[in-house]
Design a protein around this motif. Structure first.
Motif, PDB file in Angstrom:
ATOM      1  N   VAL A  46      44.333  42.378  34.059  1.00  0.00           N
ATOM      2  CA  VAL A  46      44.148  43.336  35.156  1.00  0.00           C
ATOM      3  C   VAL A  46      44.841  44.658  34.840  1.00  0.00           C
ATOM      4  CG1 VAL A  46      44.683  43.792  37.594  1.00  0.00           C
ATOM      5  CG2 VAL A  46      43.786  41.555  36.912  1.00  0.00           C
ATOM      6  N   PRO A  52      39.589  43.755  34.220  1.00  0.00           N
ATOM      7  CA  PRO A  52      38.897  43.357  35.443  1.00  0.00           C
ATOM      8  C   PRO A  52      39.563  43.961  36.673  1.00  0.00           C
ATOM      9  CG  PRO A  52      40.092  41.498  34.501  1.00  0.00           C
ATOM     10  CD  PRO A  52      40.196  42.636  33.525  1.00  0.00           C
ATOM     11  N   ALA A  53      38.718  44.470  37.583  1.00  0.00           N
ATOM     12  CA  ALA A  53      39.247  45.174  38.752  1.00  0.00           C
ATOM     13  C   ALA A  53      38.921  44.473  40.059  1.00  0.00           C
ATOM     14  CB  ALA A  53      38.705  46.602  38.783  1.00  0.00           C
ATOM     15  N   SER A  54      38.338  43.281  39.982  1.00  0.00           N
ATOM     16  CA  SER A  54      38.010  42.542  41.199  1.00  0.00           C
ATOM     17  C   SER A  54      38.164  41.052  40.941  1.00  0.00           C
ATOM     18  CB  SER A  54      36.567  42.834  41.639  1.00  0.00           C
ATOM     19  OG  SER A  54      35.650  42.226  40.735  1.00  0.00           O
ATOM     20  N   HIS A  55      38.159  40.303  42.032  1.00  0.00           N
ATOM     21  CA  HIS A  55      38.248  38.837  41.944  1.00  0.00           C
ATOM     22  C   HIS A  55      37.146  38.297  41.028  1.00  0.00           C
ATOM     23  CE1 HIS A  55      37.490  34.710  43.215  1.00  0.00           C
ATOM     24  NE2 HIS A  55      38.731  34.677  43.695  1.00  0.00           N
ATOM     25  N   VAL A  58      37.726  39.041  37.364  1.00  0.00           N
ATOM     26  CA  VAL A  58      38.763  38.167  36.787  1.00  0.00           C
ATOM     27  C   VAL A  58      38.160  36.804  36.481  1.00  0.00           C
ATOM     28  CG1 VAL A  58      40.931  36.936  37.238  1.00  0.00           C
ATOM     29  CG2 VAL A  58      40.729  39.360  37.833  1.00  0.00           C
ATOM     30  N   LEU A  73      45.772  35.397  42.055  1.00  0.00           N
ATOM     31  CA  LEU A  73      45.881  36.738  42.631  1.00  0.00           C
ATOM     32  C   LEU A  73      46.808  36.743  43.841  1.00  0.00           C
ATOM     33  CD1 LEU A  73      42.194  37.988  42.293  1.00  0.00           C
ATOM     34  CD2 LEU A  73      44.145  38.468  40.788  1.00  0.00           C
ATOM     35  N   ILE A  82      50.418  43.273  41.915  1.00  0.00           N
ATOM     36  CA  ILE A  82      49.122  43.873  42.233  1.00  0.00           C
ATOM     37  C   ILE A  82      49.006  44.066  43.738  1.00  0.00           C
ATOM     38  CG2 ILE A  82      47.922  42.859  40.236  1.00  0.00           C
ATOM     39  CD1 ILE A  82      46.589  40.929  42.358  1.00  0.00           C
ATOM     40  N   ARG A  84      45.668  44.411  46.652  1.00  0.00           N
ATOM     41  CA  ARG A  84      44.219  44.373  46.886  1.00  0.00           C
ATOM     42  C   ARG A  84      43.904  45.516  47.848  1.00  0.00           C
ATOM     43  NH1 ARG A  84      45.242  38.287  47.574  1.00  0.00           N
ATOM     44  NH2 ARG A  84      44.090  37.280  45.903  1.00  0.00           N
ATOM     45  N   LEU A  96      41.508  45.334  42.605  1.00  0.00           N
ATOM     46  CA  LEU A  96      42.871  44.950  42.258  1.00  0.00           C
ATOM     47  C   LEU A  96      43.557  46.165  41.655  1.00  0.00           C
ATOM     48  CD1 LEU A  96      41.903  41.614  40.500  1.00  0.00           C
ATOM     49  CD2 LEU A  96      42.586  41.947  42.895  1.00  0.00           C
ATOM     50  N   PRO A  98      47.020  47.344  39.931  1.00  0.00           N
ATOM     51  CA  PRO A  98      48.335  46.972  39.406  1.00  0.00           C
ATOM     52  C   PRO A  98      49.403  47.928  39.907  1.00  0.00           C
ATOM     53  CG  PRO A  98      46.713  47.220  37.636  1.00  0.00           C
ATOM     54  CD  PRO A  98      46.096  47.760  38.886  1.00  0.00           C
TER      55      PRO A  98
END
Length: 156
Positions: A46, A52-55, A58, A73, A82, A84, A96, A98
């Motif tokens: 992340v 990856p920027a979303s569930h 990931v 997460l 992180i 949300r 997501l 960071p």
């Protein structure tokens, strides 16, 4: 001149040794950050530029079941690594983010390894490094076999 099978064997051994070393180093870093190994590996993805920027991303990048991704997460968010947040372009989507301040410890722990890698890279011509980079990028992009391995993963 070396035989292709000899070189293939050297590459396979080196990859296996590199993976084993990475697992041991990453376990130490995870413990120092108070994370589980799987949490730290997801955080690593992340936090990476273009990671990856979303569930769903990931889950796609790791092959982990959705329920496992949710738990990882949740733990990363509770630890402050992180956040949300609603996507500015599509408010139905959650992204997501960071926490850069919290990632400073993560970066400090990896600094000696990063510095050693850069020093090693400096010994090679850019053309050779391009070949190595392309080879490694192909490995990362090749998901064959990964799905079968991770589809049986226990929930994290």
């Amino acid at each position: 001149m070396r035989d292709r099978s000899d070189v293939d064997g050297r590459i396979e051994r080196a990859i296996r040794q590199l993976i084993a070393r990475a697992v041991f180093v990453n376990d130490v870093v995870a413990r120092r950050l108070g994370l589980r190994m799987i949490d730290m590996e997801v955080l690593n993805l992340v936090a990476m530029p273009g990671g990856p920027a979303s569930h769903g991303e990931v889950a796609g990048a790791t092959g982990l079941p959705s329920t496992s991704v949710t738990r990882v997460l949740d733990r990363l968010e509770a630890a402050g690594f992180i956040r949300r947040e609603p996507d500015a372009k599509d408010r139905r989507r959650i992204v997501l983010v960071p926490d850069r301040g919290r990632l400073a410890a993560f970066e400090r722990l990896y600094a000696p390894l990063r510095d050693a890698n850069r020093a090693r890279n400096a010994r090679y011509p850019v053309a050779e490094l391009e070949s190595v980079a392309r080879y490694l990028e192909e490995h990362v992009a090749d998901r064959s076999g990964v799905g079968a391995m991770t589809s049986h993963a226990k929930d994290a």
